[in-house]
Design a protein around this motif. Structure first.
Motif, short mmCIF file in Angstrom:
data_model
loop_
_atom_site.label_atom_id
_atom_site.label_comp_id
_atom_site.label_asym_id
_atom_site.label_seq_id
_atom_site.Cartn_x
_atom_site.Cartn_y
_atom_site.Cartn_z
N GLU A 1 -6.89 -1.30 -9.84
CA GLU A 1 -7.12 -2.90 -8.96
C GLU A 1 -6.66 -4.09 -9.69
N VAL A 2 -6.20 -4.10 -10.72
CA VAL A 2 -5.69 -5.72 -10.95
C VAL A 2 -4.41 -5.74 -10.01
N GLU A 3 -3.87 -4.66 -10.53
CA GLU A 3 -2.34 -5.02 -10.44
C GLU A 3 -2.17 -4.93 -8.96
N GLU B 1 -3.92 -6.27 -6.87
CA GLU B 1 -4.18 -7.61 -6.18
C GLU B 1 -2.82 -8.77 -7.02
N LYS B 2 -2.04 -8.83 -7.61
CA LYS B 2 -0.40 -9.09 -8.17
C LYS B 2 -0.14 -8.71 -7.53
N CYS B 3 -0.28 -7.59 -7.14
CA CYS B 3 1.76 -7.09 -5.55
C CYS B 3 0.95 -8.20 -4.43
N ARG B 4 -0.56 -8.21 -4.12
CA ARG B 4 -0.88 -9.09 -2.57
C ARG B 4 -0.12 -9.82 -2.94
N GLN B 5 -0.42 -10.94 -4.48
CA GLN B 5 -0.19 -11.91 -4.26
C GLN B 5 1.73 -12.19 -4.51
N TYR C 1 -1.61 4.24 -3.19
CA TYR C 1 -0.77 5.18 -3.51
C TYR C 1 -0.04 3.51 -4.18
N GLY C 2 -0.47 1.76 -3.98
CA GLY C 2 0.32 0.80 -4.13
C GLY C 2 1.21 0.05 -2.94
N PHE C 3 1.95 -0.49 -3.10
CA PHE C 3 2.31 -1.09 -2.11
C PHE C 3 3.47 -0.98 -1.89
N VAL D 1 11.48 3.24 2.80
CA VAL D 1 10.37 2.47 2.25
C VAL D 1 10.35 3.00 1.16
N TYR D 2 10.45 1.90 0.30
CA TYR D 2 9.86 2.06 -1.24
C TYR D 2 8.16 1.63 -1.56
N THR D 3 8.04 2.54 -2.60
CA THR D 3 6.33 2.09 -3.29
C THR D 3 6.69 1.91 -4.31
N PHE D 4 5.10 0.78 -4.83
CA PHE D 4 5.47 -0.34 -5.64
C PHE D 4 4.00 -0.47 -6.36
N THR D 5 4.28 0.42 -7.08
CA THR D 5 2.79 0.37 -8.81
C THR D 5 2.64 -1.32 -9.40
N ASP D 6 3.38 -1.55 -9.41
CA ASP D 6 3.58 -2.97 -10.38
C ASP D 6 3.83 -4.19 -9.60
N CYS D 7 3.67 -5.30 -9.98
CA CYS D 7 3.74 -6.74 -9.13
C CYS D 7 4.95 -7.21 -9.77
#
Length: 121
Positions: free
Chosen positions: A8-10, A12-16, A38-40, A55-61
């Protein structure tokens, strides 16, 4: 319980990070979306018949930030060189041919994006 690939923390950081690069989505055929557990995902190169080609998936900001930064910089360099022989030099060549002040201006933009995204460089 279903597995989550992002905290959840990551998330929110990815959303930013995604929000910080909002201007990129207007310049380029790119969309970044929250994919829940799944991330962003970065969706790129849309065509009506095929949908999105990439399509690229990210799980860390940090990874998301660096990817979007490169997309933004490459887009700006392309737009500067469009219609000129500079385009043949590639992105690195375009950047190296810019005046010192313009290079600094572009690199300062990375710091601006980082500040908006809450990322430390």
């Amino acid at each position: 319980m279903k597995k989550s690939y992002i905290t959840e923390v990551e998330k929110e950081k990815c959303r930013q990070v995604a929000d910080a690069f909002a201007e990129l989505y207007e310049l380029e055929n790119i969309l970044v979306m929250d994919a829940g557990r799944y991330g962003f995902v970065k969706l790129q190169y849309y065509t009506e018949n095929q949908g999105f080609d990439n399509v690229y998936t990210f799980t860390d900001c940090r990874s998301l930030f660096e990817d979007l930064w490169v997309e933004w910089l490459d887009t700006k360099l392309y737009l500067m060189a469009k219609g000129t022989p500079l385009l043949e030099k590639g992105y690195k060549g375009i950047f190296e041919s810019l005046p010192k002040e313009k290079k600094k201006e572009l690199m300062d933009k990375k710091a601006d994006f980082a500040k908006k995204a809450g990322i430390e460089l």
